[in-house]
Enzyme design. Sequence first.
Site, PDB file in Angstrom:
ATOM      1  N   CYS A 138       0.824  -1.216   0.000  1.00 35.73           N
ATOM      2  CA  CYS A 138       0.000   0.000   0.000  1.00 35.73           C
ATOM      3  C   CYS A 138       0.853   1.260   0.000  1.00 35.73           C
ATOM      4  O   CYS A 138       0.438   2.290  -0.501  1.00 35.73           O
ATOM      5  CB  CYS A 138      -0.961   0.004   1.190  1.00 35.73           C
ATOM      6  SG  CYS A 138      -0.167   0.355   2.769  1.00 35.73           S
TER       7      CYS A 138
ATOM      8  N   CYS B 180      -1.227  -1.587   5.727  1.00 39.10           N
ATOM      9  CA  CYS B 180      -1.457  -3.030   5.567  1.00 39.10           C
ATOM     10  C   CYS B 180      -0.460  -3.918   6.293  1.00 39.10           C
ATOM     11  O   CYS B 180      -0.722  -5.103   6.472  1.00 39.10           O
ATOM     12  CB  CYS B 180      -1.463  -3.390   4.084  1.00 39.10           C
ATOM     13  SG  CYS B 180       0.181  -3.369   3.346  1.00 39.10           S
TER      14      CYS B 180
ATOM     15  N   CYS C  23      -1.323 -16.944  -0.723  1.00 37.06           N
ATOM     16  CA  CYS C  23      -0.487 -16.341  -1.772  1.00 37.06           C
ATOM     17  C   CYS C  23       0.878 -15.951  -1.213  1.00 37.06           C
ATOM     18  O   CYS C  23       1.855 -15.859  -1.933  1.00 37.06           O
ATOM     19  CB  CYS C  23      -1.176 -15.137  -2.395  1.00 37.06           C
ATOM     20  SG  CYS C  23      -1.068 -13.634  -1.414  1.00 37.06           S
TER      21      CYS C  23
ATOM     22  N   CYS D 270      -4.487  -9.574   5.647  1.00 39.43           N
ATOM     23  CA  CYS D 270      -4.340 -10.748   4.785  1.00 39.43           C
ATOM     24  C   CYS D 270      -5.662 -10.891   4.050  1.00 39.43           C
ATOM     25  O   CYS D 270      -6.720 -10.913   4.671  1.00 39.43           O
ATOM     26  CB  CYS D 270      -4.046 -12.004   5.599  1.00 39.43           C
ATOM     27  SG  CYS D 270      -4.016 -13.475   4.561  1.00 39.43           S
TER      28      CYS D 270
ATOM     29  N   THR E 207       4.947   9.718  10.872  1.00 34.60           N
ATOM     30  CA  THR E 207       3.890   8.941  10.210  1.00 34.60           C
ATOM     31  C   THR E 207       3.021   9.810   9.310  1.00 34.60           C
ATOM     32  O   THR E 207       2.413   9.320   8.366  1.00 34.60           O
ATOM     33  CB  THR E 207       2.976   8.243  11.240  1.00 34.60           C
ATOM     34  OG1 THR E 207       2.391   9.246  12.071  1.00 34.60           O
ATOM     35  CG2 THR E 207       3.732   7.244  12.073  1.00 34.60           C
TER      36      THR E 207
ATOM     37  N   LYS F 158     -15.285   5.454  20.045  1.00 33.00           N
ATOM     38  CA  LYS F 158     -14.901   5.671  18.649  1.00 33.00           C
ATOM     39  C   LYS F 158     -15.785   4.774  17.809  1.00 33.00           C
ATOM     40  O   LYS F 158     -15.822   3.555  18.034  1.00 33.00           O
ATOM     41  CB  LYS F 158     -13.432   5.295  18.471  1.00 33.00           C
ATOM     42  CG  LYS F 158     -12.915   5.487  17.060  1.00 33.00           C
ATOM     43  CD  LYS F 158     -11.415   5.212  17.006  1.00 33.00           C
ATOM     44  CE  LYS F 158     -10.899   5.289  15.588  1.00 33.00           C
ATOM     45  NZ  LYS F 158      -9.491   4.918  15.482  1.00 33.00           N
TER      46      LYS F 158
ATOM     47  N   GLU G  24      -7.852 -11.236 -14.084  1.00 32.06           N
ATOM     48  CA  GLU G  24      -8.185 -11.978 -15.303  1.00 32.06           C
ATOM     49  C   GLU G  24      -7.970 -11.053 -16.502  1.00 32.06           C
ATOM     50  O   GLU G  24      -7.121 -11.295 -17.337  1.00 32.06           O
ATOM     51  CB  GLU G  24      -9.628 -12.478 -15.243  1.00 32.06           C
ATOM     52  CG  GLU G  24      -9.986 -13.349 -16.448  1.00 32.06           C
ATOM     53  CD  GLU G  24     -11.435 -13.812 -16.450  1.00 32.06           C
ATOM     54  OE1 GLU G  24     -12.245 -13.284 -15.651  1.00 32.06           O
ATOM     55  OE2 GLU G  24     -11.770 -14.691 -17.265  1.00 32.06           O
TER      56      GLU G  24
ATOM     57  N   GLU H 244     -14.546 -20.630  -4.653  1.00 38.40           N
ATOM     58  CA  GLU H 244     -15.579 -19.598  -4.549  1.00 38.40           C
ATOM     59  C   GLU H 244     -16.785 -19.940  -3.668  1.00 38.40           C
ATOM     60  O   GLU H 244     -17.312 -19.067  -2.973  1.00 38.40           O
ATOM     61  CB  GLU H 244     -16.077 -19.238  -5.952  1.00 38.40           C
ATOM     62  CG  GLU H 244     -15.008 -18.571  -6.779  1.00 38.40           C
ATOM     63  CD  GLU H 244     -15.363 -18.565  -8.249  1.00 38.40           C
ATOM     64  OE1 GLU H 244     -15.786 -17.518  -8.727  1.00 38.40           O
ATOM     65  OE2 GLU H 244     -15.236 -19.621  -8.890  1.00 38.40           O
TER      66      GLU H 244
HETATM   67  C1  LIG Z   1      -1.549   4.407   8.584  1.00 39.61           C
HETATM   68  C2  LIG Z   1      -2.015   5.433   9.554  1.00 39.61           C
HETATM   69  C3  LIG Z   1      -3.122   5.155  10.340  1.00 39.61           C
HETATM   70  C4  LIG Z   1      -3.561   6.102  11.248  1.00 39.61           C
HETATM   71  N1  LIG Z   1      -4.655   5.801  12.012  1.00 39.61           N
HETATM   72  C5  LIG Z   1      -5.080   6.705  12.936  1.00 39.61           C
HETATM   73  C6  LIG Z   1      -6.191   6.424  13.773  1.00 39.61           C
HETATM   74  O1  LIG Z   1      -6.794   5.369  13.732  1.00 39.61           O
HETATM   75  N2  LIG Z   1      -6.583   7.398  14.629  1.00 39.61           N
HETATM   76  C7  LIG Z   1      -5.927   8.591  14.728  1.00 39.61           C
HETATM   77  O2  LIG Z   1      -6.308   9.416  15.519  1.00 39.61           O
HETATM   78  N3  LIG Z   1      -4.884   8.869  13.957  1.00 39.61           N
HETATM   79  C8  LIG Z   1      -4.447   7.964  13.064  1.00 39.61           C
HETATM   80  N4  LIG Z   1      -3.386   8.276  12.256  1.00 39.61           N
HETATM   81  C9  LIG Z   1      -2.757   9.589  12.378  1.00 39.61           C
HETATM   82  C10 LIG Z   1      -1.700   9.521  13.455  1.00 39.61           C
HETATM   83  O3  LIG Z   1      -2.309   9.621  14.703  1.00 39.61           O
HETATM   84  C11 LIG Z   1      -0.739  10.669  13.251  1.00 39.61           C
HETATM   85  O4  LIG Z   1      -0.120  10.490  12.007  1.00 39.61           O
HETATM   86  C12 LIG Z   1       0.341  10.643  14.291  1.00 39.61           C
HETATM   87  O5  LIG Z   1      -0.205  10.763  15.544  1.00 39.61           O
HETATM   88  C13 LIG Z   1       1.315  11.738  14.066  1.00 39.61           C
HETATM   89  O6  LIG Z   1       2.373  11.571  14.991  1.00 39.61           O
HETATM   90  P1  LIG Z   1       3.871  11.586  14.492  1.00 39.61           P
HETATM   91  O7  LIG Z   1       4.738  11.581  15.690  1.00 39.61           O
HETATM   92  O8  LIG Z   1       4.115  10.520  13.525  1.00 39.61           O
HETATM   93  O9  LIG Z   1       3.910  12.999  13.781  1.00 39.61           O
HETATM   94  P2  LIG Z   1       4.791  13.486  12.559  1.00 39.61           P
HETATM   95  O10 LIG Z   1       4.344  12.809  11.327  1.00 39.61           O
HETATM   96  O11 LIG Z   1       6.219  13.368  12.878  1.00 39.61           O
HETATM   97  O12 LIG Z   1       4.401  15.014  12.544  1.00 39.61           O
HETATM   98  C14 LIG Z   1       3.093  15.402  12.354  1.00 39.61           C
HETATM   99  C15 LIG Z   1       3.004  16.921  12.445  1.00 39.61           C
HETATM  100  O13 LIG Z   1       3.350  17.327  13.753  1.00 39.61           O
HETATM  101  C16 LIG Z   1       4.398  18.264  13.741  1.00 39.61           C
HETATM  102  N5  LIG Z   1       5.192  17.987  14.946  1.00 39.61           N
HETATM  103  C17 LIG Z   1       5.692  16.786  15.337  1.00 39.61           C
HETATM  104  N6  LIG Z   1       6.276  16.912  16.549  1.00 39.61           N
HETATM  105  C18 LIG Z   1       6.135  18.201  16.922  1.00 39.61           C
HETATM  106  C19 LIG Z   1       6.510  18.938  18.073  1.00 39.61           C
HETATM  107  N7  LIG Z   1       7.155  18.390  19.118  1.00 39.61           N
HETATM  108  N8  LIG Z   1       6.201  20.245  18.106  1.00 39.61           N
HETATM  109  C20 LIG Z   1       5.564  20.850  17.099  1.00 39.61           C
HETATM  110  N9  LIG Z   1       5.183  20.206  15.986  1.00 39.61           N
HETATM  111  C21 LIG Z   1       5.461  18.892  15.896  1.00 39.61           C
HETATM  112  C22 LIG Z   1       5.102  18.033  12.429  1.00 39.61           C
HETATM  113  O14 LIG Z   1       5.712  19.209  11.970  1.00 39.61           O
HETATM  114  C23 LIG Z   1       3.978  17.617  11.504  1.00 39.61           C
HETATM  115  O15 LIG Z   1       3.334  18.744  11.024  1.00 39.61           O
HETATM  116  C24 LIG Z   1      -2.906   7.356  11.344  1.00 39.61           C
HETATM  117  C25 LIG Z   1      -1.806   7.632  10.552  1.00 39.61           C
HETATM  118  C26 LIG Z   1      -1.343   6.688   9.672  1.00 39.61           C
HETATM  119  C27 LIG Z   1      -0.151   6.984   8.830  1.00 39.61           C
HETATM  120  S1  FES Z   2      -1.715 -15.044   2.142  1.00 40.61           S
HETATM  121 FE1  FES Z   2      -2.352 -13.762   0.517  1.00 40.61          FE
HETATM  122  S2  FES Z   2      -2.627 -11.870   1.484  1.00 40.61           S
HETATM  123 FE2  FES Z   2      -2.199 -13.202   3.138  1.00 40.61          FE
HETATM  124  S1  FES Z   3       3.145  -1.421   2.377  1.00 39.81           S
HETATM  125 FE1  FES Z   3       1.284  -1.364   3.452  1.00 39.81          FE
HETATM  126  S2  FES Z   3       1.925  -0.689   5.392  1.00 39.81           S
HETATM  127 FE2  FES Z   3       3.685  -0.543   4.219  1.00 39.81          FE
END
Ligand SMILES: Cc1cc2nc3c(=O)[nH]c(=O)nc-3n(C[C@H](O)[C@H](O)[C@H](O)COP(=O)(O)OP(=O)(O)OC[C@H]3O[C@@H](n4cnc5c(N)ncnc54)[C@H](O)[C@@H]3O)c2cc1C
Ligand code: FES
Ligand code: FES
Length: 1262
Positions: A45, A50, A115, A150, A250, A402, A762, A1212
Amino acid sequence: MNANSIVFFVNGSKVEVSSTELETWATLLSYLRGKLRLTGSKNACGQGNCGACSVLLSEFDHKSQTIRHVTVNSCITPLFYVHGCAVTTVEGIGTSRDGLHPVQKSLVQMHGIQCGFCTPGMVVSLCCLLRNNPTPTKADVERAIEGNLCRCTGYRPILESMSPFAGCPMGAKCCKNKSNKLDTNDTEPEARPIDPTQDSIFPPQLMKWHLKDTLSISCGRTTWIVPCKLEQLRTVWTEHPTAQFVAGATAVGATTNYDGGPIIFISCHRVEELQAISVNDKKLEFGAAVTFTKMEDHIRKLEIEGAKPVVSAFLACIQSLASDQLRNVATIGGHLACRMDGLDMIPLLFALNATVHLMDHTGKRRDLTVEEYLSNEQTGKELILNIQVPLDNKVKFVGFYKTPRKRPVGSAGTTTALVLDTGGHFIAYLEGLSPKIIKLDVFSYLPETERTIQSLSLDKFDRILRKRLSEEKAETRDDLVNLSAGVLQKFQAVVNETTPEAESPHSELPIHCRSDIIFDEVPDSQPKTDPVWRPLPQTTAEDLVSGQAMFIDDMPSYQNELHLCLVLGKRARAKLVHVDWSAVKACPGVVDWIDHTSLNGRNMWGIMAADEEIFASKEVVYWGQPIGAVVAESREQATHAAEKVRIDYEEMQPVLTIEDAVKLESFIEGAVVIERGDGTEGFLRSNQVVEGTIGTGAQEHLYLETNGAIGVPKREQHEIEMFVTHQAPTFIQKSIASCLGIPFNRVIVRHKRTGGAFGGKESQPVKICVPVALAAQRTGRPVRGILTREQDMAITGKRHPYQFQYKIGFSKDGVLQALEVKVYSNAGCSRDVSLEVLDCTLNFIEGCYAIPNVKIEGRLCKTNTVSNTSFRGFGIPQAYVAMETIIDHVAHVLKIGSKQIQEINFAKSGFVPFTKLPLQDETIVEAWNQCQRQANYLQKEADVIAFNEKHSYKKRGIAMMAIRFQMGYPVSLLNQSTALVHVYLDGSVSLSHGGCEIGQGLNMKIQQIASRALSVPLSKIHIAENSTNTVANATATVGSCTTDLVGAAVLNACSEITNRLQPFKEKKPNASWEELIIDAYLNRISLSVMAQGRPGDGGVYYYTYGVGCSTVEIDCLTGEHKVLSTDIVMDVGRSLNPGIDVGQIEGAFMQGYGMMAVEEWTLNDRGEVESKNPSRYRVPDVGNLPRDFNVTLLSDSPNKQAIVYSSKGIGEPPLLLATTVHKALRAAILSARKDRSLSAFVQLDTPVTPAKIRQACTIGCI
Ligand SMILES: Cc1cc2nc3c(=O)[nH]c(=O)nc-3n(C[C@H](O)[C@H](O)[C@H](O)COP(=O)(O)OP(=O)(O)OC[C@H]3O[C@@H](n4cnc5c(N)ncnc54)[C@H](O)[C@@H]3O)c2cc1C
Ligand code: FES
Ligand code: FES
């Protein structure tokens, strides 16, 4: 002092990366796969959704002198993040050469691999769990893989693979204790308890290395700076005042920075002061760089009097955040500073009156409330130092809800935090409702003596919310208000302890599952060396589990390889006024660009009729349609340049839905009508006639390996060799040849395995493999084109959405007399296989029932959406949803149980369904009775009734159903296959056939068949790949009958080899296989045989049957549900490999369940796909597994019409049994409606989303 190279260890070896090596933003995954050639970690992804790219990150904590092991999604981990860490990929965990890890062995043994595309990520997650906790509970195991998707297995065997460490739920019945093993030297690996000494050793060098220096490194226009102390951070911040902070990264993980000026990131993740956690009885204080995992670890141990409600709300909130992979790196500071909608912890921080400590670049500090922080833009320029949550004994109740519980950021739903203090003050915050967070402190005071919040004024609540949501569509507004009011009611119930539902004040955490699988053991008389009917693991399982097995994008690069990226249209229906490629030409690394004018052959393609363009020439007919492609030296350069194409459109009104198409009479081909008996007469004879409608939605295949191809031009005679991920070699070969204008014999299509297909590979691979072939032909260089997940989801067809309008006539006892159905299928922009899918739907609408008078009319709607295509079940799941809805409707009207209506209408032996093959030896009644016993149906039904009487907003439903599925193509010409068997002089056998291994275990079953047919050990038989120059003109691998077709050909080929050896055997009865082979060779007897198999002269040649029973529980207030139990009894004849077949049953059921109640594919008003990646399109994860999941293969029922060794096709049919969940949900909803004196039947279109459940229950509070 500054460090300017990233130093880390990968699988025990030191890696040092300097700026000169990084041309652009590098993620850990791109570095592992691209530079280190460690391709075990997969990119499914690229967005952290994933878990296929999971790796283990280990770090030495100098304070506690311990090593911390966590999993991360390497696709969103920037390379700088691992400076000073040890990375372990699946290759470092275990390989078949150096020995597998016990977890890998257990996955192999328990059939936890189909797979195999998700498998390396699963292995990493499970091994990480064991490193931290050698004796995990089942709950720990579920949690460890909740971030690993999966699409094949249905998760049960993966969970069970941890039974040696967590205790097998099946005890003595565990399949490991069965005597079904093969007596062979190919010993099965034995799972055994974990031995920590087998784990790779943490590099001692890293233990000594105390990171003190600021790391500074450039990659293209980006610079990463990683300080270790706050003082260092201030220094670099002063030097770069406009730099952007990151922490877990993230939110920026997969960023690329091609355009614009330089970007400087300062990472906080190593800054010591920002990692501090301080707790006393007055407050919780978390440094901004504290990860959610560390937060959780810390507060879980807290034992502060009065802090309990706050702590448990935080724990519930953290556990609802995505997955361990995210929680391990995402920080509380980053979360707050993201300033995105839909973040879950924000309302809780609001409600608990948290304070944010900030510092500006001059070092000036200030404190703000979270509310002040978020409402002040200026704060975005400041550094968050820490966040404080006051702890005082006044907080009496804290609620965190939530809904839905696993809701990706940005998708519909809400997060609510509610606090009631001892003084009766109540406050609630809602997130997920635009605009931004809504504060509901309207019920701010209640008399101190009064504990109840019953008096909350729902009317006032309603008014405030509606005002705040005035911009939303009325429908959305009503639903959100209802949802929020529902949450409020749940909280009231908890506070007041009024109803039996008054459970935890937090979103419920999943309960943990148990399972049972039962199948026949082989007879004692069967030779121990005969592998047929035994639950043996796939012969390639060890390669898959260790990441050694190769998928297309794992193939090494050719030296002069180019990369291709498609250019996609961004309108659903528009004229192409002008396509301007000039900016592309100027982009670095670009070698070629192609469009409809570049093809020597036809620009048209299609599996049944060539009615779709390879590249749009004058008009785009769906959002995402390919317009051209860019070819460049690197994947990044091609992607970047493809974004530079400027397209002018003249937009037209798109036709997007079945309703629009019917109104405009936008159809493909004429109506298809099938009939039996006399409808008019049938309705006249009926006591009652009811009418209704039911719809089914689209479903995305979401195979984990996206579509991709590598084209290698041969420079001679226009030859080209293609490596394609697909399930239809002949069609792929034909499409490439006709679009390139060359004969079929110049195109060799090769295929080793595919990471999931489900029908989606397919016809759809044509969209990428033809452009790749064309680019390779034009440039004379090998070209690789791999679709990103978003591209794949945008340009590939889905399961067809349907609308059914039915009229059913029946007697007063419920005997069905006459059925009339109008069926509309959304074909999308072209025909593809839509007509064939529609035929199947029409043929199966009557399900397993015998209805004397039937008329069904079907139409294909032409819309401006991607052309829909094959999907596991091929139109039949939709038919079963329709028929079972009709059954429930009749039952509802007659006030008779649905099960009774089913039982009196089952078709019996001799009945001739629309599929033409009369019923004989059908096993439905046997399976029905067995399933009832297995599920303890009567007891469960009584329990459901009792539960529903006691509960007002939680309701349960139970449903059973039977299915019949056709095997063999109705068009007999497709019932053919060819196999090529070579026996080499050492006695080893090489087998080629026209089927594709797509995770369904085809090759394993074929090897088992050949092993018995030749009487040679399984280990002697090898299937290397399939390719169009070894086996030509193969039928596509679809329809669950490939084992039959290929098996028939293999049996014929093996029989011919046996015949040729017979004279030598007669001469030397005691000669070994190897001796016979040498004798035959010395006598100039050919040891290569090509043979055809062609069962099913008259079309369909037998039926597979099955019965299922599911129990569900719904929460009428939030609309959430869980599947409490599912029991399945399948008649697969004599299963060739019960391990594989049970896996197919469970995986198919889970995919069907996704279609019924989880997966919602949506378009916006302009026709753009909204559910364009796995974060917007949820598929079932491990938490969705039925909590009690039992599968039985019907005992002692060999298939008398079998093609191969008494077996039946299985891929299927079990998917249809997921309709039991749809029926059970309806039953639960009808029970809720009965409480409110609502008597009308509910149609309940699929997918049954929480919103639909809430709406149908109409318990919504307002
Ligand atoms: C796959 C995925 C799934 C997610 N699922 C959820 C979910 O279910 N629920 C949910 O609530 N959220 C979800 N999120 C969002 C997630 O909560 C945020 O991406 C995460 O909390 C950000 O934290 P980080 O430390 O990675 O921040 P970063 O990515 O490092 O930074 C995010 C922002 O914060 C700023 N920043 C970071 N640290 C500081 C600091 N100390 N002071 C000032 N600015 C700062 C950065 O400049 C940037 O703008 C998801 C994200 C991803 C990628
Ligand atoms: S075995 Fe195919 S996605 Fe998990
Ligand atoms: S490739 Fe899906 S989480 Fe990284």
